[in-house]
Design a protein around this motif. Structure first.
Motif, PDB file in Angstrom:
ATOM      1  N   ARG A 252      32.601 -38.727  21.802  1.00  0.00           N
ATOM      2  CA  ARG A 252      33.792 -37.958  22.015  1.00  0.00           C
ATOM      3  C   ARG A 252      35.107 -38.183  21.313  1.00  0.00           C
ATOM      4  O   ARG A 252      35.194 -39.068  20.321  1.00  0.00           O
ATOM      5  N   TYR A 253      35.910 -37.083  21.075  1.00  0.00           N
ATOM      6  CA  TYR A 253      36.907 -37.101  20.338  1.00  0.00           C
ATOM      7  C   TYR A 253      38.388 -36.771  20.997  1.00  0.00           C
ATOM      8  O   TYR A 253      38.485 -35.901  21.779  1.00  0.00           O
ATOM      9  N   ASP A 254      39.331 -37.762  20.763  1.00  0.00           N
ATOM     10  CA  ASP A 254      40.583 -37.764  21.392  1.00  0.00           C
ATOM     11  C   ASP A 254      41.541 -36.920  20.591  1.00  0.00           C
ATOM     12  O   ASP A 254      42.010 -37.433  19.317  1.00  0.00           O
ATOM     13  N   THR A 255      41.844 -35.554  20.816  1.00  0.00           N
ATOM     14  CA  THR A 255      42.935 -34.787  20.157  1.00  0.00           C
ATOM     15  C   THR A 255      44.191 -35.108  20.605  1.00  0.00           C
ATOM     16  O   THR A 255      45.046 -34.362  20.407  1.00  0.00           O
ATOM     17  N   GLY A 256      44.709 -35.860  21.485  1.00  0.00           N
ATOM     18  CA  GLY A 256      45.808 -35.931  22.166  1.00  0.00           C
ATOM     19  C   GLY A 256      46.832 -36.979  21.281  1.00  0.00           C
ATOM     20  O   GLY A 256      47.669 -37.116  21.763  1.00  0.00           O
TER      21      GLY A 256
END
Length: 296
Positions: A252-256
């Motif tokens: 999972r990647y958090d681009t926020g």
């Protein structure tokens, strides 16, 4: 059992963590190498069998609508010049039914989801947050659909996080692991203080919910941050209709946030056929340079 065919993508946030860029450009349109984040979300939905998507937008988000509109002139130009790879890229989300609605007065994720009641009707549906990208052999949304088909109940995606980070997430209090990666849940807590967090299993940006959630949202009072929290409504739903938690199989990647977005671009760039070789060499050279500077 009704087939899961609808998804909601909330995209009405102001994106203040990326100012000044997001003054005019929606954060959901920030690219991962060469593809807007929100397109990666829509591609995951398509790969999971979703056919209808409602994107909830706010002011200054028309760029998102324009992106998913057809561009006959561009496509004809690419076809005429036999630029087949580029043509395929701009047609990647063709065939999806994509609709838009505006959230006029943003008041939290729960409030945003409430605007989709007429779109959803009496069907189970998926919520896909535009900040979260999941990379897996089987799309995360499809993983949730598989769980629903086995249990007939709402299911959220979770992943293990460092305990000190639990204050950034909704967190589950599991009672037991029904089978590997699928948890029966006692309660759902929005952004608990780490000392009060019931586990390290944090809710990430994929939810599969039954339409019962809308009546609950209508009665949900503002929670953390003075906003209508979806986690609070889910906790209430769990008291009358079981809500399970499925642990992500994949990454999972958090681009926020800035660092998460940069890290995502680097990792995706290292797999992108056009830039991976140059990027790998650059990282090696940069690493050597930084090592030399640290040794001075």
């Amino acid at each position: 059992m009704k087939k899961i065919r609808k998804a909601i993508i909330p995209a009405a946030g102001l994106g203040t963590r990326f100012l000044p860029e997001t003054k005019a450009v929606p954060k959901e349109m920030l690219p991962v190498v060469d593809t807007p984040t929100i397109q990666l979300i829509v591609e995951e939905a398509k790969a999971s069998g979703i056919t209808d998507i409602l994107i909830i937008i706010g002011r200054n988000k028309r760029n998102i609508e324009d992106h998913f509109d057809s561009n006959p002139e561009l496509e004809a130009n690419l076809a005429r010049k036999h630029k087949d790879k580029m043509l395929k890229a701009v047609q990647e989300t063709n065939g999806m039914n994509i609709y838009f609605i505006r959230q006029n007065h943003p008041d939290g994720l729960g409030d945003a989801v409430s605007t989709a009641k007429s779109f959803v009707g009496d069907e189970p549906f998926v919520i896909m947050l535009g900040d979260d990208i999941a990379k897996a052999d089987e799309p995360l949304t499809k993983q949730l659909i598989n769980c629903y088909e086995a249990t007939g109940e709402s299911t959220l995606a979770v992943m293990r996080v460092p305990h000190e980070d639990t204050a950034k997430y909704g967190v589950i209090a599991p009672t037991k692991e029904i089978k590997p990666g699928l948890y029966d849940v006692d309660s759902f807590v929005e952004k608990p203080d780490p000392k009060d967090a019931p586990s390290d299993l944090a809710i990430i940006g994929r939810y599969l919910l039954t339409p019962n959630i809308f009546d609950i949202l209508a009665d949900t009072k503002p929670g953390k941050g003075g906003e209508i929290q979806l986690t609070d409504a889910i906790d209430t739903l769990n008291k009358t209709h079981k809500v399970y938690a499925h642990e992500l199989v994949g990454s999972r990647y958090d681009t926020g946030n800035k660092f998460g977005w940069l890290k995502t671009n680097i990792e995706y760039g290292l797999e992108h056929p056009e830039v991976k070789a140059d990027l790998r060499e650059y990282i090696k050279q940069l690493g050597q340079k930084l090592t030399e500077e640290d040794q001075k």
